[in-house]
Structures are given as structure tokens and as C-alpha cells.
Design a protein around this motif. Structure first.
Motif, PDB file in Angstrom:
ATOM      1  N   THR A   1      16.943   2.422  12.014  1.00 62.27           N
ATOM      2  CA  THR A   1      15.776   2.531  11.134  1.00 62.27           C
ATOM      3  C   THR A   1      14.996   1.221  11.103  1.00 62.27           C
ATOM      4  N   GLN A   2      15.696   0.103  11.023  1.00 68.66           N
ATOM      5  CA  GLN A   2      15.028  -1.198  11.029  1.00 68.66           C
ATOM      6  C   GLN A   2      14.279  -1.417  12.344  1.00 68.66           C
ATOM      7  N   GLU A   3      14.895  -1.011  13.463  1.00 67.22           N
ATOM      8  CA  GLU A   3      14.227  -1.127  14.757  1.00 67.22           C
ATOM      9  C   GLU A   3      12.967  -0.272  14.796  1.00 67.22           C
ATOM     10  N   ARG A   4      13.064   0.938  14.256  1.00 67.71           N
ATOM     11  CA  ARG A   4      11.914   1.845  14.249  1.00 67.71           C
ATOM     12  C   ARG A   4      10.783   1.290  13.393  1.00 67.71           C
ATOM     13  N   PHE A   5      11.107   0.738  12.232  1.00 62.47           N
ATOM     14  CA  PHE A   5      10.075   0.143  11.377  1.00 62.47           C
ATOM     15  C   PHE A   5       9.408  -1.047  12.073  1.00 62.47           C
ATOM     16  N   ALA A   6      10.191  -1.845  12.768  1.00 62.65           N
ATOM     17  CA  ALA A   6       9.617  -2.982  13.506  1.00 62.65           C
ATOM     18  C   ALA A   6       8.675  -2.476  14.602  1.00 62.65           C
ATOM     19  N   LEU A   7       9.067  -1.422  15.285  1.00 61.74           N
ATOM     20  CA  LEU A   7       8.224  -0.841  16.324  1.00 61.74           C
ATOM     21  C   LEU A   7       6.941  -0.281  15.722  1.00 61.74           C
ATOM     22  N   MET A   8       7.045   0.398  14.605  1.00 56.52           N
ATOM     23  CA  MET A   8       5.859   0.950  13.946  1.00 56.52           C
ATOM     24  C   MET A   8       4.916  -0.155  13.488  1.00 56.52           C
ATOM     25  N   GLU A   9       5.485  -1.253  13.025  1.00 56.39           N
ATOM     26  CA  GLU A   9       4.653  -2.385  12.605  1.00 56.39           C
ATOM     27  C   GLU A   9       3.898  -2.964  13.804  1.00 56.39           C
ATOM     28  N   THR A  10       4.555  -3.042  14.945  1.00 56.73           N
ATOM     29  CA  THR A  10       3.908  -3.530  16.164  1.00 56.73           C
ATOM     30  C   THR A  10       2.769  -2.595  16.555  1.00 56.73           C
ATOM     31  N   TRP A  11       3.007  -1.283  16.475  1.00 55.55           N
ATOM     32  CA  TRP A  11       1.956  -0.321  16.784  1.00 55.55           C
ATOM     33  C   TRP A  11       0.759  -0.508  15.862  1.00 55.55           C
ATOM     34  N   GLU A  12       1.053  -0.723  14.583  1.00 53.58           N
ATOM     35  CA  GLU A  12      -0.024  -0.879  13.612  1.00 53.58           C
ATOM     36  C   GLU A  12      -0.846  -2.140  13.910  1.00 53.58           C
ATOM     37  N   GLN A  13      -0.172  -3.215  14.272  1.00 48.47           N
ATOM     38  CA  GLN A  13      -0.866  -4.469  14.564  1.00 48.47           C
ATOM     39  C   GLN A  13      -1.705  -4.372  15.837  1.00 48.47           C
ATOM     40  N   ASN A  14      -1.266  -3.559  16.785  1.00 47.06           N
ATOM     41  CA  ASN A  14      -1.964  -3.445  18.070  1.00 47.06           C
ATOM     42  C   ASN A  14      -2.920  -2.259  18.136  1.00 47.06           C
ATOM     43  N   ALA A  15      -3.025  -1.513  17.068  1.00 50.08           N
ATOM     44  CA  ALA A  15      -3.880  -0.329  17.067  1.00 50.08           C
ATOM     45  C   ALA A  15      -5.358  -0.719  17.096  1.00 50.08           C
ATOM     46  N   VAL A  16      -6.132   0.082  17.780  1.00 54.17           N
ATOM     47  CA  VAL A  16      -7.579  -0.108  17.833  1.00 54.17           C
ATOM     48  C   VAL A  16      -8.176   0.650  16.650  1.00 54.17           C
ATOM     49  N   PRO A  17      -9.050  -0.010  15.887  1.00 59.00           N
ATOM     50  CA  PRO A  17      -9.623   0.676  14.727  1.00 59.00           C
ATOM     51  C   PRO A  17     -10.419   1.914  15.150  1.00 59.00           C
ATOM     52  N   LEU A  18     -10.382   2.926  14.330  1.00 63.88           N
ATOM     53  CA  LEU A  18     -11.156   4.136  14.587  1.00 63.88           C
ATOM     54  C   LEU A  18     -12.641   3.845  14.409  1.00 63.88           C
ATOM     55  N   LEU A  19     -13.432   4.494  15.232  1.00 64.94           N
ATOM     56  CA  LEU A  19     -14.884   4.366  15.119  1.00 64.94           C
ATOM     57  C   LEU A  19     -15.408   5.431  14.164  1.00 64.94           C
ATOM     58  N   LYS A  20     -16.379   5.032  13.344  1.00 67.83           N
ATOM     59  CA  LYS A  20     -17.011   6.002  12.456  1.00 67.83           C
ATOM     60  C   LYS A  20     -18.123   6.709  13.226  1.00 67.83           C
ATOM     61  N   ASP A  21     -18.552   7.817  12.721  1.00 64.53           N
ATOM     62  CA  ASP A  21     -19.632   8.541  13.383  1.00 64.53           C
ATOM     63  C   ASP A  21     -20.834   7.633  13.595  1.00 64.53           C
ATOM     64  N   GLY A  22     -21.365   7.631  14.789  1.00 66.38           N
ATOM     65  CA  GLY A  22     -22.549   6.846  15.099  1.00 66.38           C
ATOM     66  C   GLY A  22     -22.257   5.442  15.577  1.00 66.38           C
ATOM     67  N   GLU A  23     -21.000   4.957  15.469  1.00 72.39           N
ATOM     68  CA  GLU A  23     -20.654   3.613  15.931  1.00 72.39           C
ATOM     69  C   GLU A  23     -20.276   3.687  17.406  1.00 72.39           C
ATOM     70  N   SER A  24     -20.454   2.554  18.089  1.00 73.26           N
ATOM     71  CA  SER A  24     -20.043   2.483  19.492  1.00 73.26           C
ATOM     72  C   SER A  24     -19.100   1.310  19.677  1.00 73.26           C
TER      73      SER A  24
END
Length: 103
Positions: free
Chosen positions: A78-101
Motif C-alpha cells: 500500500t505504501q508503494e502504491r501511494f508513492a507511485l500515485m504521488e509520482t503520477w500526480e506530480q508528473n500529470a499534465v493539467p487538463l485543458l479547459k474548453d477553448g484553451e490550447s
């Protein structure tokens, strides 16, 4: 545990409880019943038993509670999974809102 580890456990049992007579049948049975128990866990369970009981241990007392070791394994996973999820969150690309490029 392998054959040598079971023999090691039984040697301690015979030393701590001289009334116990070691037989081939006993070794075979203990090997079959304890094959999936980590040696370190069996040693700990035996040490606890020797400190708290005047009577020789049964296989179940050496086997212990397998769910206890599973709890430790699950906690680590579980600790390994949480660490992996945290890495994903830090490396995630923010979602674009409608009309943004991206540019």
C-alpha cells in the motif's frame, strides 16, 4: 521453510523440551506443514512459545498467524502504491479547459 530450517527449529524444540523425541515421521510432517512459513517467523513464534509455555509446541504454534505476515506485506504494498500515485500526480499534465490550447 526448507528441510534444514525445519531441522533447526526441531533441534531447538528438542533442546528446550527434552521430553520431545525427534522421529523421521515428525520431521516429515513438520516439513510438510511448515513449508510456506518464513524461517524468521517460525523462529520468532518458537522463541515466544518457549518463553511462555511449559509444554512443547504444536505445529500450529510455530505456524502462527499467517494473516499477520500478510498484514505487513499488504502495508508495504500500500505504501508503494501511494508513492507511485504521488509520482503520477506530480508528473500529470493539467487538463485543458474548453477553448484553451497547449501553446
Amino acid at each position: 521453510m526448507n528441510n534444514q530450517e525445519v531441522l533447526s527449529i526441531l533441534a531447538v524444540v528438542v533442546t528446550a523440551y527434552p521430553i520431545v523425541e525427534l522421529t523421521e515421521e515428525m520431521v516429515t510432517l513438520w516439513e510438510r506443514m511448515l513449508h510456506d512459513v518464513p524461517f524468521s517467523q517460525a523462529e520468532q513464534n518458537l522463541a515466544h512459545h518457549i518463553k511462555t509455555s511449559h509444554f512443547p509446541p504444536a505445529i500450529s504454534q510455530i505456524y502462527g498467524n499467517p494473516s499477520a505476515s500478510n498484514v505487513d506485506r499488504l502495508r508495504a504494498e500500500t505504501q508503494e502504491r501511494f508513492a507511485l500515485m504521488e509520482t503520477w500526480e506530480q508528473n500529470a499534465v493539467p487538463l485543458l479547459k474548453d477553448g484553451e490550447s497547449n501553446e
